[in-house]
Design a protein around this motif. Sequence first.
Motif, PDB file in Angstrom:
ATOM      1  N   THR A   1       0.830  -1.177   0.111  1.00 45.07           N
ATOM      2  CA  THR A   1       0.109   0.096  -0.002  1.00 45.07           C
ATOM      3  C   THR A   1       0.783   1.193  -0.049  1.00 45.07           C
ATOM      4  OG1 THR A   1      -1.598  -1.168   1.301  1.00 45.07           O
ATOM      5  CG2 THR A   1      -1.711   1.310   1.150  1.00 45.07           C
ATOM      6  N   PHE A   2       1.779   1.153   0.726  1.00 45.11           N
ATOM      7  CA  PHE A   2       2.840   2.537   0.891  1.00 45.11           C
ATOM      8  C   PHE A   2       3.980   2.297   0.603  1.00 45.11           C
ATOM      9  CE2 PHE A   2      -0.316   2.048   4.664  1.00 45.11           C
ATOM     10  CZ  PHE A   2      -1.158   3.227   4.158  1.00 45.11           C
ATOM     11  N   GLY A   3       4.590   1.349  -0.051  1.00 49.92           N
ATOM     12  CA  GLY A   3       5.732   1.176  -0.715  1.00 49.92           C
ATOM     13  C   GLY A   3       6.998   1.154   0.234  1.00 49.92           C
ATOM     14  N   VAL A   4       6.737   0.737   1.695  1.00 54.54           N
ATOM     15  CA  VAL A   4       7.626   0.661   2.540  1.00 54.54           C
ATOM     16  C   VAL A   4       8.559  -0.637   2.391  1.00 54.54           C
ATOM     17  CG1 VAL A   4       6.901   2.592   3.968  1.00 54.54           C
ATOM     18  CG2 VAL A   4       6.307   0.016   4.573  1.00 54.54           C
ATOM     19  N   SER A   5       9.628  -0.884   3.418  1.00 58.49           N
ATOM     20  CA  SER A   5      10.014  -2.145   3.500  1.00 58.49           C
ATOM     21  C   SER A   5       9.303  -3.138   4.115  1.00 58.49           C
ATOM     22  CB  SER A   5      11.469  -1.732   4.141  1.00 58.49           C
ATOM     23  OG  SER A   5      12.033  -2.920   4.602  1.00 58.49           O
ATOM     24  N   ASP A   6       9.540  -4.311   4.046  1.00 60.06           N
ATOM     25  CA  ASP A   6       8.959  -5.296   4.611  1.00 60.06           C
ATOM     26  C   ASP A   6       9.381  -5.362   6.092  1.00 60.06           C
ATOM     27  OD1 ASP A   6       7.791  -5.975   2.455  1.00 60.06           O
ATOM     28  OD2 ASP A   6       9.203  -7.857   1.791  1.00 60.06           O
ATOM     29  N   HIS A   7      10.389  -4.982   6.413  1.00 59.61           N
ATOM     30  CA  HIS A   7      10.942  -4.669   7.830  1.00 59.61           C
ATOM     31  C   HIS A   7      10.471  -3.672   8.466  1.00 59.61           C
ATOM     32  CE1 HIS A   7      13.233  -8.131   6.569  1.00 59.61           C
ATOM     33  NE2 HIS A   7      13.945  -7.570   5.715  1.00 59.61           N
ATOM     34  N   MET A   8       9.695  -2.660   7.901  1.00 59.38           N
ATOM     35  CA  MET A   8       9.400  -1.467   8.890  1.00 59.38           C
ATOM     36  C   MET A   8       8.105  -1.713   9.804  1.00 59.38           C
ATOM     37  SD  MET A   8       8.719   2.371   6.807  1.00 59.38           S
ATOM     38  CE  MET A   8       8.957   3.954   7.562  1.00 59.38           C
ATOM     39  N   VAL A   9       7.215  -2.396   9.288  1.00 56.53           N
ATOM     40  CA  VAL A   9       6.063  -2.783  10.048  1.00 56.53           C
ATOM     41  C   VAL A   9       6.020  -4.199  10.424  1.00 56.53           C
ATOM     42  CG1 VAL A   9       3.507  -2.516  10.594  1.00 56.53           C
ATOM     43  CG2 VAL A   9       4.798  -0.743   9.567  1.00 56.53           C
ATOM     44  N   ILE A  10       6.308  -4.767  11.533  1.00 56.81           N
ATOM     45  CA  ILE A  10       6.444  -6.399  11.556  1.00 56.81           C
ATOM     46  C   ILE A  10       5.493  -6.738  12.639  1.00 56.81           C
ATOM     47  CG2 ILE A  10       7.744  -8.177  12.447  1.00 56.81           C
ATOM     48  CD1 ILE A  10      10.268  -6.134  11.781  1.00 56.81           C
TER      49      ILE A  10
ATOM     50  N   ASP B   1       3.156   5.855  -3.879  1.00 57.04           N
ATOM     51  CA  ASP B   1       4.133   4.923  -3.544  1.00 57.04           C
ATOM     52  C   ASP B   1       3.833   3.281  -3.436  1.00 57.04           C
ATOM     53  OD1 ASP B   1       6.317   6.756  -3.150  1.00 57.04           O
ATOM     54  OD2 ASP B   1       5.623   7.006  -0.852  1.00 57.04           O
ATOM     55  N   MET B   2       2.571   3.157  -3.735  1.00 57.21           N
ATOM     56  CA  MET B   2       1.978   1.734  -3.711  1.00 57.21           C
ATOM     57  C   MET B   2       2.909   0.738  -4.791  1.00 57.21           C
ATOM     58  SD  MET B   2      -1.310   1.941  -5.981  1.00 57.21           S
ATOM     59  CE  MET B   2      -1.382   2.487  -7.843  1.00 57.21           C
ATOM     60  N   GLN B   3       3.150  -0.425  -4.463  1.00 58.07           N
ATOM     61  CA  GLN B   3       3.618  -1.490  -5.340  1.00 58.07           C
ATOM     62  C   GLN B   3       2.987  -1.692  -6.416  1.00 58.07           C
ATOM     63  OE1 GLN B   3       4.911  -4.601  -2.830  1.00 58.07           O
ATOM     64  NE2 GLN B   3       6.342  -3.340  -1.588  1.00 58.07           N
ATOM     65  N   LEU B   4       3.297  -1.689  -7.623  1.00 63.32           N
ATOM     66  CA  LEU B   4       2.708  -2.156  -9.008  1.00 63.32           C
ATOM     67  C   LEU B   4       2.835  -3.685  -9.134  1.00 63.32           C
ATOM     68  CD1 LEU B   4       3.895   0.979 -10.866  1.00 63.32           C
ATOM     69  CD2 LEU B   4       1.767   0.838  -9.733  1.00 63.32           C
ATOM     70  N   SER B   5       2.205  -4.296  -8.303  1.00 63.79           N
ATOM     71  CA  SER B   5       2.388  -5.787  -8.243  1.00 63.79           C
ATOM     72  C   SER B   5       1.202  -6.669  -9.307  1.00 63.79           C
ATOM     73  CB  SER B   5       2.371  -6.273  -6.889  1.00 63.79           C
ATOM     74  OG  SER B   5       1.149  -6.042  -6.241  1.00 63.79           O
ATOM     75  N   ASN B   6       0.433  -5.953  -9.810  1.00 62.68           N
ATOM     76  CA  ASN B   6      -0.668  -6.650 -10.506  1.00 62.68           C
ATOM     77  C   ASN B   6      -1.301  -5.635 -11.301  1.00 62.68           C
ATOM     78  OD1 ASN B   6      -2.856  -5.463  -9.189  1.00 62.68           O
ATOM     79  ND2 ASN B   6      -2.461  -6.830  -7.422  1.00 62.68           N
TER      80      ASN B   6
ATOM     81  N   GLN C   1       8.105   3.721 -17.609  1.00 65.66           N
ATOM     82  CA  GLN C   1       9.236   4.438 -17.548  1.00 65.66           C
ATOM     83  C   GLN C   1       9.923   4.638 -16.238  1.00 65.66           C
ATOM     84  OE1 GLN C   1       9.695   7.739 -19.967  1.00 65.66           O
ATOM     85  NE2 GLN C   1      11.572   8.571 -19.204  1.00 65.66           N
ATOM     86  N   TYR C   2       9.299   5.043 -15.350  1.00 62.83           N
ATOM     87  CA  TYR C   2       9.692   5.902 -14.030  1.00 62.83           C
ATOM     88  C   TYR C   2       9.455   4.786 -12.897  1.00 62.83           C
ATOM     89  CZ  TYR C   2      10.609  10.190 -16.236  1.00 62.83           C
ATOM     90  OH  TYR C   2      11.336  11.330 -17.066  1.00 62.83           O
ATOM     91  N   GLY C   3       8.404   3.884 -12.929  1.00 61.53           N
ATOM     92  CA  GLY C   3       8.353   2.679 -12.141  1.00 61.53           C
ATOM     93  C   GLY C   3       7.373   3.091 -11.094  1.00 61.53           C
ATOM     94  N   SER C   4       6.923   4.009 -10.641  1.00 65.94           N
ATOM     95  CA  SER C   4       6.239   4.586  -9.591  1.00 65.94           C
ATOM     96  C   SER C   4       5.251   5.873  -9.764  1.00 65.94           C
ATOM     97  CB  SER C   4       6.966   4.839  -8.253  1.00 65.94           C
ATOM     98  OG  SER C   4       7.415   5.989  -8.290  1.00 65.94           O
ATOM     99  N   VAL C   5       4.178   5.983  -9.189  1.00 68.91           N
ATOM    100  CA  VAL C   5       3.495   7.235  -9.382  1.00 68.91           C
ATOM    101  C   VAL C   5       4.284   8.296  -8.962  1.00 68.91           C
ATOM    102  CG1 VAL C   5       1.500   8.493  -8.922  1.00 68.91           C
ATOM    103  CG2 VAL C   5       1.334   5.899  -9.241  1.00 68.91           C
ATOM    104  N   ARG C   6       4.865   8.351  -7.652  1.00 66.67           N
ATOM    105  CA  ARG C   6       5.789   9.339  -7.050  1.00 66.67           C
ATOM    106  C   ARG C   6       6.619  10.021  -8.311  1.00 66.67           C
ATOM    107  NH1 ARG C   6       6.272  11.594  -2.305  1.00 66.67           N
ATOM    108  NH2 ARG C   6       5.242   9.948  -1.263  1.00 66.67           N
ATOM    109  N   GLU C   7       7.618   8.922  -8.762  1.00 73.01           N
ATOM    110  CA  GLU C   7       8.449   9.414  -9.625  1.00 73.01           C
ATOM    111  C   GLU C   7       8.272   9.945 -10.765  1.00 73.01           C
ATOM    112  OE1 GLU C   7      12.040   9.396  -9.201  1.00 73.01           O
ATOM    113  OE2 GLU C   7      11.237   8.750  -7.196  1.00 73.01           O
ATOM    114  N   VAL C   8       6.958   9.649 -11.305  1.00 69.60           N
ATOM    115  CA  VAL C   8       6.299  10.355 -12.575  1.00 69.60           C
ATOM    116  C   VAL C   8       6.056  11.963 -12.221  1.00 69.60           C
ATOM    117  CG1 VAL C   8       4.513  10.447 -14.405  1.00 69.60           C
ATOM    118  CG2 VAL C   8       5.610   8.075 -13.632  1.00 69.60           C
ATOM    119  N   ILE C   9       5.106  11.964 -11.266  1.00 67.19           N
ATOM    120  CA  ILE C   9       4.746  13.245 -10.718  1.00 67.19           C
ATOM    121  C   ILE C   9       5.865  14.120 -10.398  1.00 67.19           C
ATOM    122  CG2 ILE C   9       3.353  14.400  -9.112  1.00 67.19           C
ATOM    123  CD1 ILE C   9       1.533  11.847  -8.855  1.00 67.19           C
ATOM    124  N   ALA C  10       6.844  13.516  -9.533  1.00 69.08           N
ATOM    125  CA  ALA C  10       8.051  14.459  -9.299  1.00 69.08           C
ATOM    126  C   ALA C  10       8.721  14.983 -10.641  1.00 69.08           C
ATOM    127  CB  ALA C  10       8.717  13.686  -8.521  1.00 69.08           C
ATOM    128  N   HIS C  11       8.664  14.103 -11.510  1.00 65.36           N
ATOM    129  CA  HIS C  11       9.360  14.701 -12.955  1.00 65.36           C
ATOM    130  C   HIS C  11       8.750  15.499 -13.683  1.00 65.36           C
ATOM    131  CE1 HIS C  11      12.291  11.483 -12.172  1.00 65.36           C
ATOM    132  NE2 HIS C  11      13.183  12.024 -12.744  1.00 65.36           N
TER     133      HIS C  11
END
Length: 271
Positions: free
Chosen positions: A86-95, A225-230, A258-268
């Motif tokens: 959902t938020f694109g964080v590491s698997d080790h951030m919330v356990i 930052d969501m993961q584009l997994s499907n 091209q950029y791999g995430s919504v955030r990166e596209v919007i940032a550019h």
Amino acid sequence: MEKKFTDTEENSRYDDLEKMSTEALLNNINKEDKTVAESVEKQIPEMEALVDEVASKMKTGGRLFYIGAGTSGRLGVLDASECPPTFGVSDHMVIGLIAGGDIALRNAVENAEDDLEQAWKDLQEYDISENDVLIGIAASGSTPYVIGGIKKAREYGISTGCITCSSNSPLAEVSEFPIEVITGPEFVTGSTRMKAGTAQKMVLNMISTSVMIKLGKIKGNKMVDMQLSNKKLVGRGTRMIMEELNIDEAEAARLLQQYGSVREVIAHYQL
């Protein structure tokens, strides 16, 4: 007078359930469920303090841990597992940890919740420290696995909170940031997977979502930052970009690839 049992063990307001029609069963369960949101609302000030503590720790590299047993443990693991996609964080951030280990996600593990020492042993495998926050989840507020973990964490200067559905519980007593959502008797006496489970799920949603927003993981109201997994999530990301940049679907899809995430596209493209 000392309570002989927890609030979650009180007798149901309903009896002769087996004699009810299907319609009556569903209506009465729904009637009870409607009370849960109001019970959760009463604990917003307590949630606010815990959210701010978690966000503060995470901003400096800390992690959020959940511990619980049975339904409570499963809900903690569920919330933790949903944060990365959902938020694109590491698997080790919330356990999320459950008494009895991962096998307990699908099967009851006998006596797993009764061990006062096991939660701390489980947490040590992740090198938990004073940089982190530990939240114990227990509907009754009396689960030894959870209480033992919280007490030990406090000895080591770790910030602690809890989510329980029983008033004046031993778990709330040992937690720095207790959240006590008093949901009252269950439709089926003692079946805390029902109202209590719903309340815990709601509180977990509110805590983790609010923390992630405060950490900058949402832009406007979008999961940038969501993961584009499907395909569904790729489509959602494409629509976000179309809306933000006022471009057509084909161009939005190309930029997302091209950029791999919504955030990166919007940032550019919003510079």
